[in-house]
Design a protein around this motif. Structure first.
Motif, PDB file in Angstrom:
ATOM      1  N   TYR A  74      21.920  -5.282  38.212  1.00 44.29           N
ATOM      2  CA  TYR A  74      22.816  -5.747  39.161  1.00 44.29           C
ATOM      3  C   TYR A  74      22.734  -4.622  40.420  1.00 44.29           C
ATOM      4  N   LEU A  77      19.058  -5.686  41.858  1.00 45.28           N
ATOM      5  CA  LEU A  77      18.964  -6.969  42.659  1.00 45.28           C
ATOM      6  C   LEU A  77      19.934  -7.074  43.890  1.00 45.28           C
ATOM      7  N   SER A  78      21.106  -6.318  43.772  1.00 52.54           N
ATOM      8  CA  SER A  78      21.853  -6.164  45.117  1.00 52.54           C
ATOM      9  C   SER A  78      21.066  -5.452  46.329  1.00 52.54           C
ATOM     10  N   GLN A  81      18.588  -7.711  48.317  1.00 51.88           N
ATOM     11  CA  GLN A  81      18.920  -8.814  48.896  1.00 51.88           C
ATOM     12  C   GLN A  81      18.258  -9.200  50.073  1.00 51.88           C
ATOM     13  N   THR A  89      20.738 -14.433  44.331  1.00 54.76           N
ATOM     14  CA  THR A  89      21.915 -13.751  45.217  1.00 54.76           C
ATOM     15  C   THR A  89      22.718 -13.219  43.983  1.00 54.76           C
ATOM     16  N   THR A  90      23.119 -12.091  44.128  1.00 53.10           N
ATOM     17  CA  THR A  90      24.129 -11.415  43.351  1.00 53.10           C
ATOM     18  C   THR A  90      25.610 -11.681  43.693  1.00 53.10           C
ATOM     19  N   LEU A  93      30.015  -8.232  39.074  1.00 52.24           N
ATOM     20  CA  LEU A  93      29.621  -7.779  37.776  1.00 52.24           C
ATOM     21  C   LEU A  93      30.959  -7.307  37.148  1.00 52.24           C
ATOM     22  N   VAL A 105      26.722  -9.923  34.256  1.00 58.70           N
ATOM     23  CA  VAL A 105      26.553 -10.255  35.611  1.00 58.70           C
ATOM     24  C   VAL A 105      26.275 -11.720  36.120  1.00 58.70           C
ATOM     25  N   MET A 107      25.116 -14.310  38.913  1.00 54.39           N
ATOM     26  CA  MET A 107      24.107 -14.365  39.991  1.00 54.39           C
ATOM     27  C   MET A 107      24.056 -16.139  40.388  1.00 54.39           C
TER      28      MET A 107
END
Length: 350
Positions: A74, A77-78, A81, A89-90, A93, A105, A107
């Motif tokens: 997470y 991925l964040s 962005q 798009t996250t 969590l 998580v 998304m």
């Protein structure tokens, strides 16, 4: 609240959590396990208004230390962005025990097609297969160009020589998850340790980049630019030598005349580039010296055999971890090891 229980999820608790996020959830929700992933579990979530999201959680049962860290995924991925790397798009969590027994998580759902089987690949034209294949080295170049400082990922992992770190980590994983003795695993590890090329740069490394971990737009014919709309499954992402990702791509990229194709048959269909073409495309896209790629190909196959053994072990220990198309077998793992030995010999490592 949704009814029923999806293996790995408390449907009612997860529904309440998602409704509390103010993201427009209109219950009840349905949960469906998706993909052919053999590690973290992935679920498609759909609500009454046809809204769609994706959930990820670790496998079920007893896990090895440091493995399957979705909270870390997470974070990655964040951080990506606002970069050139295409990712979902996250959203959120949670590790709240009232919601889940393991980190969860949430998304965005990315519309597109995952080429995770020969059947799916067979629906595409040869021109589209070619475009997807050619887009993969270019996308790797985008991952390897991520600015570690500005994204806050500079401390994601050690900056020490990547090959040595990988050999240490995955040798330990083998010892903890092996189902039998395989002398070639130790023989390869010793040879790979002795032949490791000097590390001259540190970049973000996806760690598991292959056809099943990208989402393609599923549209168009030969347009490389729109071929990949998201890269997923960042569980093994770390910092290291960028050529390691190229080696991993080659390890998963079977060709029709390979002695052991294994589970990775999609790339054997007409239209997909050959392995040597992928290497040339990566070199052209990044300007990097790719002369050591044979080493990283052999290391990736060795690592893949360790991962496959672990997946087989988890499926033996808990049937709920078995993926849609089944789990690796002893014959499959032995075939990957055989390819690793042959690749190492070709590269002059053994």
């Amino acid at each position: 609240m949704s009814t029923g229980t999806t293996p790995g999820l408390d449907d009612g608790a997860v529904t309440a959590w998602m409704e509390s996020l103010d993201i427009g959830v209109s219950g009840p929700l349905t949960f469906e396990r998706i993909g052919n992933g053999q590690s973290n579990l992935t679920f498609a979530v759909t609500d009454a208004a046809d809204g769609r999201w994706v959930l990820r959680r670790p496998p079920l049962g007893t896990l090895l230390a440091s493995a399957h860290d979705v909270a870390r995924e997470y974070r990655i991925l964040s951080a990506l962005q606002d970069t050139a790397v295409p990712v979902p798009t996250t959203i959120a969590l949670t590790d709240d025990p009232a919601v889940t027994d393991a980190p969860l998580v949430l998304m965005s759902h990315v519309d597109g097609l995952v080429v995770d089987s020969p059947a799916v690949a067979g629906t595409l034209s040869e021109e589209r297969r070619r475009a997807i294949g050619e887009a993969m080295p270019a996308t790797l170049g985008k991952i390897h160009a991520v600015d570690l400082e500005s994204t806050g990922l500079v401390d994601l992992a050690s900056h020490k020589p990547y090959a040595a770190r990988q050999l240490k980590r995955w040798s330990a994983q083998w010892e903890q998850s092996k189902t039998r003795e395989v002398p070639d695993i130790e023989r390869l590890a010793t040879a790979l340790a002795a032949s490791a090329p000097e590390q001259t740069e540190v970049s973000l490394v996806h760690g598991d980049f292959h056809l099943s971990n990208i989402i393609t737009s599923g549209a168009g014919e030969g347009n490389v630019d729109d071929a990949i709309v998201a890269v997923v499954d960042w569980e093994l992402c770390t910092l290291g030598d960028p050529l390691a990702d190229v080696g991993a791509l080659l390890a998963y990229w079977s060709e029709a005349d390979d002695d052991n194709v294994g589970m990775f048959m999609s790339s054997t269909l007409p239209g997909f580039p050959k392995r040597n073409e992928l290497v040339d495309l990566y070199a052209a896209a990044t300007g990097r010296d790719v002369s050591a790629v044979g080493y990283w190909h052999a290391l990736a196959l060795w690592k893949l055999s360790v991962i496959a053994e672990g997946v087989m072990r988890r499926a033996i220990d808990d049937e709920r971890n078995r993926a849609r198309d089944g789990s690796p077998t002893t014959d499959l793992v032995d075939g990957i090891i055989g390819r690793a030995v042959a690749t190492a010999e070709e590269a002059g490592i053994l």
